[in-house]
Design an enzyme around this catalytic site. Structure first.
Site, mmCIF file in Angstrom:
data_model
loop_
_atom_site.group_PDB
_atom_site.id
_atom_site.type_symbol
_atom_site.label_atom_id
_atom_site.label_comp_id
_atom_site.label_asym_id
_atom_site.label_seq_id
_atom_site.Cartn_x
_atom_site.Cartn_y
_atom_site.Cartn_z
ATOM 1 N N ASP A 1 1.116 -1.043 -0.025
ATOM 2 C CA ASP A 1 0.045 -0.361 -0.221
ATOM 3 C C ASP A 1 1.131 1.184 0.019
ATOM 4 O O ASP A 1 2.045 1.280 0.862
ATOM 5 C CB ASP A 1 -0.781 -0.274 0.868
ATOM 6 C CG ASP A 1 -1.519 0.865 1.592
ATOM 7 O OD1 ASP A 1 -3.278 0.758 1.157
ATOM 8 O OD2 ASP A 1 -2.136 2.177 1.233
ATOM 9 N N ILE A 2 0.482 2.184 -0.809
ATOM 10 C CA ILE A 2 1.236 3.586 -1.437
ATOM 11 C C ILE A 2 1.621 3.905 0.180
ATOM 12 O O ILE A 2 2.078 5.203 0.435
ATOM 13 C CB ILE A 2 0.816 4.205 -1.792
ATOM 14 C CG1 ILE A 2 2.017 5.068 -2.732
ATOM 15 C CG2 ILE A 2 -0.684 4.972 -2.132
ATOM 16 C CD1 ILE A 2 1.512 5.357 -3.687
ATOM 17 N N ASN B 1 -13.117 -2.884 2.673
ATOM 18 C CA ASN B 1 -13.436 -1.473 2.838
ATOM 19 C C ASN B 1 -14.735 -1.450 1.962
ATOM 20 O O ASN B 1 -14.073 -2.327 0.881
ATOM 21 C CB ASN B 1 -12.576 0.252 3.112
ATOM 22 C CG ASN B 1 -12.022 -0.254 4.700
ATOM 23 O OD1 ASN B 1 -12.671 -0.872 5.537
ATOM 24 N ND2 ASN B 1 -10.939 0.360 3.719
ATOM 25 N N VAL C 1 -10.728 3.387 -3.733
ATOM 26 C CA VAL C 1 -10.871 2.744 -5.044
ATOM 27 C C VAL C 1 -11.708 1.594 -5.755
ATOM 28 O O VAL C 1 -11.615 0.149 -4.171
ATOM 29 C CB VAL C 1 -9.230 1.859 -4.870
ATOM 30 C CG1 VAL C 1 -9.137 1.370 -6.175
ATOM 31 C CG2 VAL C 1 -8.095 3.210 -4.728
ATOM 32 N N HIS D 1 -10.436 -5.441 -2.714
ATOM 33 C CA HIS D 1 -8.670 -5.432 -2.173
ATOM 34 C C HIS D 1 -9.046 -5.938 -1.129
ATOM 35 O O HIS D 1 -9.880 -5.341 -0.118
ATOM 36 C CB HIS D 1 -7.978 -4.052 -2.919
ATOM 37 C CG HIS D 1 -8.311 -2.728 -2.411
ATOM 38 N ND1 HIS D 1 -9.742 -2.442 -2.520
ATOM 39 C CD2 HIS D 1 -8.475 -2.274 -0.644
ATOM 40 C CE1 HIS D 1 -9.856 -0.926 -2.767
ATOM 41 N NE2 HIS D 1 -8.758 -1.015 -1.435
ATOM 42 N N HIS E 1 -6.684 -6.043 2.115
ATOM 43 C CA HIS E 1 -5.225 -5.316 3.251
ATOM 44 C C HIS E 1 -4.902 -6.183 4.046
ATOM 45 O O HIS E 1 -5.916 -6.727 5.348
ATOM 46 C CB HIS E 1 -6.418 -3.783 4.131
ATOM 47 C CG HIS E 1 -7.023 -3.064 2.940
ATOM 48 N ND1 HIS E 1 -6.034 -1.445 3.257
ATOM 49 C CD2 HIS E 1 -7.896 -2.305 2.372
ATOM 50 C CE1 HIS E 1 -6.547 -1.174 2.255
ATOM 51 N NE2 HIS E 1 -8.118 -1.255 2.091
HETATM 52 P P1 DGP Z 1 -9.703 1.528 0.372
HETATM 53 O O1 DGP Z 1 -9.778 2.980 1.372
HETATM 54 O O2 DGP Z 1 -10.402 -0.100 1.565
HETATM 55 O O3 DGP Z 1 -10.486 1.842 -1.278
HETATM 56 O O4 DGP Z 1 -8.028 1.487 -0.251
HETATM 57 C C1 DGP Z 1 -7.233 1.920 -0.629
HETATM 58 C C2 DGP Z 1 -5.986 1.685 -0.937
HETATM 59 O O5 DGP Z 1 -5.262 2.286 -2.149
HETATM 60 C C3 DGP Z 1 -5.384 2.963 -0.131
HETATM 61 O O6 DGP Z 1 -5.003 2.403 1.853
HETATM 62 C C4 DGP Z 1 -3.902 3.504 -1.065
HETATM 63 C C5 DGP Z 1 -4.328 2.792 -1.158
HETATM 64 N N1 DGP Z 1 -3.509 3.388 -3.100
HETATM 65 C C6 DGP Z 1 -4.376 3.701 -3.806
HETATM 66 N N2 DGP Z 1 -3.915 4.474 -5.138
HETATM 67 C C7 DGP Z 1 -2.681 3.650 -4.481
HETATM 68 C C8 DGP Z 1 -1.478 3.865 -5.864
HETATM 69 O O7 DGP Z 1 -1.352 4.186 -6.815
HETATM 70 N N3 DGP Z 1 -0.218 2.522 -4.991
HETATM 71 C C9 DGP Z 1 -0.355 1.780 -4.025
HETATM 72 N N4 DGP Z 1 -0.111 1.003 -3.681
HETATM 73 N N5 DGP Z 1 -1.381 1.470 -3.215
HETATM 74 C C10 DGP Z 1 -2.018 2.897 -3.627
#
Ligand code: DGP
Length: 116
Positions: free
Chosen positions: A32-33, A89, A98, A102, A104
Site C-alpha cells: 500500500d502506498i 472496505n 478505490v 481489495h 488489506h
Molecule cells: P480503500 O480505502 O480500502 O479503498 O484502500 C485503498 C488503498 O489503496 C489505500 O490504502 C491507498 C492505496 N492506494 C491508492 N492508490 C495507490 C497506488 O497508486 N499505489 C499503491 N501502492 N497503493 C495505492
C-alpha cells in the site's frame, strides 16, 4: 486491462509501478502506498470487481484464493506468528476509496482496537 480508468487495473497491467509481493493467475498483491503499519499489503483480484456489492456467485473461487494468498503473504512477510488484520472496505460508509475489490493485509505491530 479490465477497466482503463481503474488505478488498480493499471497497477496489475504494469502501467503504474508498484512494489509487488505476490502474483498468480488470479491475484496480484503489492505494498500500500499509504501504509498504516510496518506491513500493509493490498491483495487484489486481476478481474475488475468494483467491490463486495458487485461480487457474484461466479466469483466465489476468488474469495477462497484471496484467503489462501493472505495466509501465504503473511508468512512471507513474517507476520503470521504474531498475527495481522484483514480488511475489506466497502462503499462510502466503509471508506472504500478505490473501486476495485481489495483485501488489506495489515501487520507488523499490535494494532489499535478500534475498527470504527
Ligand atoms: P480503500 O480505502 O480500502 O479503498 O484502500 C485503498 C488503498 O489503496 C489505500 O490504502 C491507498 C492505496 N492506494 C491508492 N492508490 C495507490 C497506488 O497508486 N499505489 C499503491 N501502492 N497503493 C495505492
Amino acid at each position: 486491462m479490465n477497466d482503463p480508468d481503474c488505478i488498480f487495473c493499471k497497477i496489475i497491467a504494469g502501467e503504474i509501478p508498484s512494489s509487488k509481493v505476490y502474483e498468480d493467475e488470479t491475484l496480484f498483491a503489492f505494498k500500500d502506498i499509504q501504509p498504516v503499519a510496518p506491513v500493509h499489503i493490498l491483495i487484489v483480484p486481476k478481474k475488475h470487481i468494483p467491490g463486495v456489492n458487485e461480487f457474484s456467485p461466479e466469483d466465489e473461487p476468488i474469495a477462497g484464493k484471496l484467503f489462501s494468498a493472505a495466509r501465504k503473504i503473511a508468512a512471507d512477510q513474517g507476520v503470521a506468528g504474531d498475527g495481522y488484520r484483514l480488511v475489506v472496505n466497502t462503499g462510502k460508509h466503509g471508506r472504500q476509496s478505490v473501486d476495485h475489490l481489495h483485501l488489506h493485509l495489515i501487520g507488523g505491530k499490535r494494532l489499535e482496537v478500534s475498527l470504527g
